[in-house]
Structure formats: C-alpha cells, structure tokens
Write a protein that holds these residues in place. Structure first.
Motif, PDB file in Angstrom:
ATOM      1  N   HIS A  62      76.392   9.558  12.335  1.00 20.21           N
ATOM      2  CA  HIS A  62      77.791   9.946  12.280  1.00 20.21           C
ATOM      3  C   HIS A  62      78.410   9.763  10.900  1.00 20.21           C
ATOM      4  O   HIS A  62      79.504  10.236  10.654  1.00 20.21           O
ATOM      5  N   LEU A  63      77.722   9.069   9.996  1.00 17.97           N
ATOM      6  CA  LEU A  63      78.248   8.828   8.651  1.00 17.97           C
ATOM      7  C   LEU A  63      77.441   9.626   7.635  1.00 17.97           C
ATOM      8  O   LEU A  63      76.217   9.601   7.664  1.00 17.97           O
ATOM      9  N   ASP A  64      78.153  10.274   6.717  1.00 20.05           N
ATOM     10  CA  ASP A  64      77.430  11.014   5.675  1.00 20.05           C
ATOM     11  C   ASP A  64      77.019  10.060   4.561  1.00 20.05           C
ATOM     12  O   ASP A  64      77.451   8.907   4.500  1.00 20.05           O
ATOM     13  N   ASP A  65      76.142  10.544   3.682  1.00 16.00           N
ATOM     14  CA  ASP A  65      75.615   9.700   2.606  1.00 16.00           C
ATOM     15  C   ASP A  65      76.716   9.177   1.695  1.00 16.00           C
ATOM     16  O   ASP A  65      76.670   8.017   1.266  1.00 16.00           O
ATOM     17  N   ASP A  66      77.713  10.004   1.397  1.00 16.49           N
ATOM     18  CA  ASP A  66      78.803   9.548   0.527  1.00 16.49           C
ATOM     19  C   ASP A  66      79.525   8.345   1.129  1.00 16.49           C
ATOM     20  O   ASP A  66      79.873   7.401   0.424  1.00 16.49           O
ATOM     21  N   ARG A  67      79.742   8.370   2.448  1.00 21.91           N
ATOM     22  CA  ARG A  67      80.406   7.254   3.119  1.00 21.91           C
ATOM     23  C   ARG A  67      79.529   6.011   3.064  1.00 21.91           C
ATOM     24  O   ARG A  67      80.007   4.908   2.825  1.00 21.91           O
ATOM     25  N   LEU A  68      78.225   6.166   3.276  1.00 16.41           N
ATOM     26  CA  LEU A  68      77.314   5.020   3.207  1.00 16.41           C
ATOM     27  C   LEU A  68      77.234   4.448   1.788  1.00 16.41           C
ATOM     28  O   LEU A  68      77.218   3.231   1.608  1.00 16.41           O
ATOM     29  N   PHE A  69      77.187   5.327   0.788  1.00 12.43           N
ATOM     30  CA  PHE A  69      77.174   4.849  -0.602  1.00 12.43           C
ATOM     31  C   PHE A  69      78.455   4.087  -0.921  1.00 12.43           C
ATOM     32  O   PHE A  69      78.416   3.020  -1.548  1.00 12.43           O
ATOM     33  N   ALA A  70      79.595   4.617  -0.483  1.00 11.58           N
ATOM     34  CA  ALA A  70      80.880   3.952  -0.729  1.00 11.58           C
ATOM     35  C   ALA A  70      80.931   2.604  -0.018  1.00 11.58           C
ATOM     36  O   ALA A  70      81.419   1.611  -0.575  1.00 11.58           O
ATOM     37  N   MET A  71      80.411   2.558   1.209  1.00 10.05           N
ATOM     38  CA  MET A  71      80.370   1.313   1.971  1.00 10.05           C
ATOM     39  C   MET A  71      79.493   0.291   1.246  1.00 10.05           C
ATOM     40  O   MET A  71      79.868  -0.876   1.101  1.00 10.05           O
ATOM     41  N   PHE A  72      78.335   0.732   0.769  1.00  7.14           N
ATOM     42  CA  PHE A  72      77.429  -0.164   0.043  1.00  7.14           C
ATOM     43  C   PHE A  72      78.126  -0.712  -1.199  1.00  7.14           C
ATOM     44  O   PHE A  72      78.118  -1.929  -1.440  1.00  7.14           O
ATOM     45  N   ASP A  73      78.721   0.161  -1.994  1.00 16.29           N
ATOM     46  CA  ASP A  73      79.367  -0.272  -3.235  1.00 16.29           C
ATOM     47  C   ASP A  73      80.490  -1.267  -2.965  1.00 16.29           C
ATOM     48  O   ASP A  73      80.611  -2.286  -3.659  1.00 16.29           O
ATOM     49  N   ALA A  74      81.304  -0.984  -1.950  1.00 20.26           N
ATOM     50  CA  ALA A  74      82.426  -1.876  -1.630  1.00 20.26           C
ATOM     51  C   ALA A  74      81.927  -3.238  -1.146  1.00 20.26           C
ATOM     52  O   ALA A  74      82.435  -4.282  -1.565  1.00 20.26           O
ATOM     53  N   LEU A  75      80.919  -3.225  -0.271  1.00 25.55           N
ATOM     54  CA  LEU A  75      80.401  -4.494   0.242  1.00 25.55           C
ATOM     55  C   LEU A  75      79.649  -5.274  -0.832  1.00 25.55           C
ATOM     56  O   LEU A  75      79.771  -6.503  -0.913  1.00 25.55           O
ATOM     57  N   ALA A  76      78.905  -4.587  -1.679  1.00 31.79           N
ATOM     58  CA  ALA A  76      78.199  -5.269  -2.765  1.00 31.79           C
ATOM     59  C   ALA A  76      79.199  -5.945  -3.706  1.00 31.79           C
ATOM     60  O   ALA A  76      78.971  -7.076  -4.157  1.00 31.79           O
ATOM     61  N   GLU A  77      80.306  -5.273  -3.951  1.00 27.52           N
ATOM     62  CA  GLU A  77      81.345  -5.859  -4.810  1.00 27.52           C
ATOM     63  C   GLU A  77      81.958  -7.094  -4.152  1.00 27.52           C
ATOM     64  O   GLU A  77      82.163  -8.115  -4.807  1.00 27.52           O
ATOM     65  N   ARG A  78      82.207  -7.025  -2.842  1.00 27.12           N
ATOM     66  CA  ARG A  78      82.764  -8.177  -2.123  1.00 27.12           C
ATOM     67  C   ARG A  78      81.781  -9.347  -2.093  1.00 27.12           C
ATOM     68  O   ARG A  78      82.196 -10.507  -2.072  1.00 27.12           O
ATOM     69  N   LEU A  79      80.493  -9.048  -2.110  1.00 23.36           N
ATOM     70  CA  LEU A  79      79.492 -10.111  -2.064  1.00 23.36           C
ATOM     71  C   LEU A  79      79.387 -10.880  -3.379  1.00 23.36           C
ATOM     72  O   LEU A  79      78.731 -11.917  -3.424  1.00 23.36           O
ATOM     73  N   GLU A  80      80.025 -10.391  -4.397  1.00 27.51           N
ATOM     74  CA  GLU A  80      80.044 -11.109  -5.673  1.00 27.51           C
ATOM     75  C   GLU A  80      81.185 -12.108  -5.742  1.00 27.51           C
ATOM     76  O   GLU A  80      81.298 -12.862  -6.707  1.00 27.51           O
ATOM     77  N   GLU A  81      82.019 -12.158  -4.721  1.00 28.53           N
ATOM     78  CA  GLU A  81      83.142 -13.086  -4.645  1.00 28.53           C
ATOM     79  C   GLU A  81      82.671 -14.426  -4.077  1.00 28.53           C
ATOM     80  O   GLU A  81      81.643 -14.487  -3.383  1.00 28.53           O
ATOM     81  N   PRO A  82      83.427 -15.496  -4.341  1.00 27.32           N
ATOM     82  CA  PRO A  82      83.018 -16.819  -3.835  1.00 27.32           C
ATOM     83  C   PRO A  82      82.913 -16.914  -2.315  1.00 27.32           C
ATOM     84  O   PRO A  82      82.128 -17.707  -1.804  1.00 27.32           O
ATOM     85  N   ASP A  83      83.654 -16.089  -1.577  1.00 27.79           N
ATOM     86  CA  ASP A  83      83.621 -16.161  -0.112  1.00 27.79           C
ATOM     87  C   ASP A  83      82.605 -15.191   0.498  1.00 27.79           C
ATOM     88  O   ASP A  83      82.751 -14.756   1.639  1.00 27.79           O
ATOM     89  N   PHE A  84      81.537 -14.893  -0.238  1.00 28.94           N
ATOM     90  CA  PHE A  84      80.558 -13.895   0.207  1.00 28.94           C
ATOM     91  C   PHE A  84      79.986 -14.209   1.585  1.00 28.94           C
ATOM     92  O   PHE A  84      79.717 -13.309   2.380  1.00 28.94           O
ATOM     93  N   ALA A  85      79.787 -15.483   1.896  1.00 27.98           N
ATOM     94  CA  ALA A  85      79.199 -15.840   3.197  1.00 27.98           C
ATOM     95  C   ALA A  85      80.119 -15.406   4.330  1.00 27.98           C
ATOM     96  O   ALA A  85      79.652 -14.913   5.364  1.00 27.98           O
ATOM     97  N   ASN A  86      81.427 -15.570   4.145  1.00 34.07           N
ATOM     98  CA  ASN A  86      82.371 -15.132   5.162  1.00 34.07           C
ATOM     99  C   ASN A  86      82.331 -13.617   5.336  1.00 34.07           C
ATOM    100  O   ASN A  86      82.474 -13.114   6.453  1.00 34.07           O
TER     101      ASN A  86
END
Length: 157
Positions: A62-86
């Motif tokens: 149901h998700l196109d590649d652009d949406r998955l790439f955007a999701m990956f980029d956003a989550l990867a960026e959030r994982l660089e924050e101190p609260d990554f485990a949360n």
C-alpha cells in the motif's frame, strides 16, 4: 454465529485498517534504520536494502517507494537523537502482537551486511532489536460486543 468471532482481532482494535499497515511498515523501516545508523554512516545501499526487503516480500504494498524512502530518512534522523531508544520502542509497540519479529531480524541482518562491513555497533543494534521483539508487551485482548474477549493471534515464538 457472529462474524466478529471469526474476524482478525487486529482489525477490530483499530478504527482504520490502513493505519495498522502503516505502523507495520514503520516497524520494518525502524529496524533497518536502527542498524543503518548504528555505525554513524547511513549508506544509500543500506536504505535501498530496507526498501528492497519490504518490496520483495510484499510487506507494504500500500506504500510507494517514495513514501518508504521518506519514512526511512525521517526515522533515521530521529534515531540520531538522544531518545532514540524511545523512538524504536514507540514504533514497535503498536505492532508487537503481529508476527513480524522474524522479518525484523532478517531485515536487520541484511542491512548490516548490505555495505559489506558489519560494524560491531550494528551487531549491538541487532541484539537490541532481538531483545525488544521478545520483551515488548503484547496487545491486550479487545472486548467484543458481548462482553468477552476475542482470541489473540498466536504469535508467541
């Protein structure tokens, strides 16, 4: 006999079925992103491996590649924050009663190997994912209209 007795309890729990699909896709993406950022170098080949894995198994049609790439980029960026485990826990918790753990583990291992350099921090990220998939609380049964609970999917490993 009521149709609710034979329906999927997950569909009963959520108001919009597509939101669960989105949450499952996010869980897969966060697993790959966690491993990709573990060595502090997110390689395009790692991101591509996440999308390829999801596509090859038909896990988020149901998700196109652009949406998955955007999701990956956003989550990867959030994982660089101190609260990554949360971030990881909050992304995995909504789908903790789904049988995704084998996909999460296989995906994380493929991402670690994608750049042909398995860093020790990537191994630690995989171990963390394994622990989280075993330790997250399972979703609670949903009461039906008759005051009883619906059976849960058999996801215990």
């Amino acid at each position: 006999m009521s149709d609710a007795k034979h329906s999927n309890p997950i569909e009963i729990e959520i108001a919009e079925p597509s939101s669960l699909n989105e949450q499952a896709a996010a869980a897969l993406v966060i697993a790959g992103a966690l491993v990709a950022v573990a060595d502090r170098r997110v390689s395009p080949v790692e991101r591509d491996e996440v999308i390829r894995f999801i596509r090859d198994r038909g896990l988020a049609p149901h998700l196109d590649d652009d949406r998955l790439f955007a999701m990956f980029d956003a989550l990867a960026e959030r994982l660089e924050e101190p609260d990554f485990a949360n971030v990881v826990i909050d992304t995995l918790r909504p789908v903790s009663d789904m049988p995704l753990s084998s996909h999460l583990m296989e995906l994380s291992q493929r991402v670690a190997a994608a750049d042909q350099d398995v860093h020790p921090h990537e191994v630690q990220a995989i171990k963390l994912l394994r622990l989280l998939t075993l330790a997250l609380p399972r979703a609670k049964p949903i009461p039906s209209g008759r005051g009883r609970t619906e059976p849960q999917l058999a996801t215990e490993e």
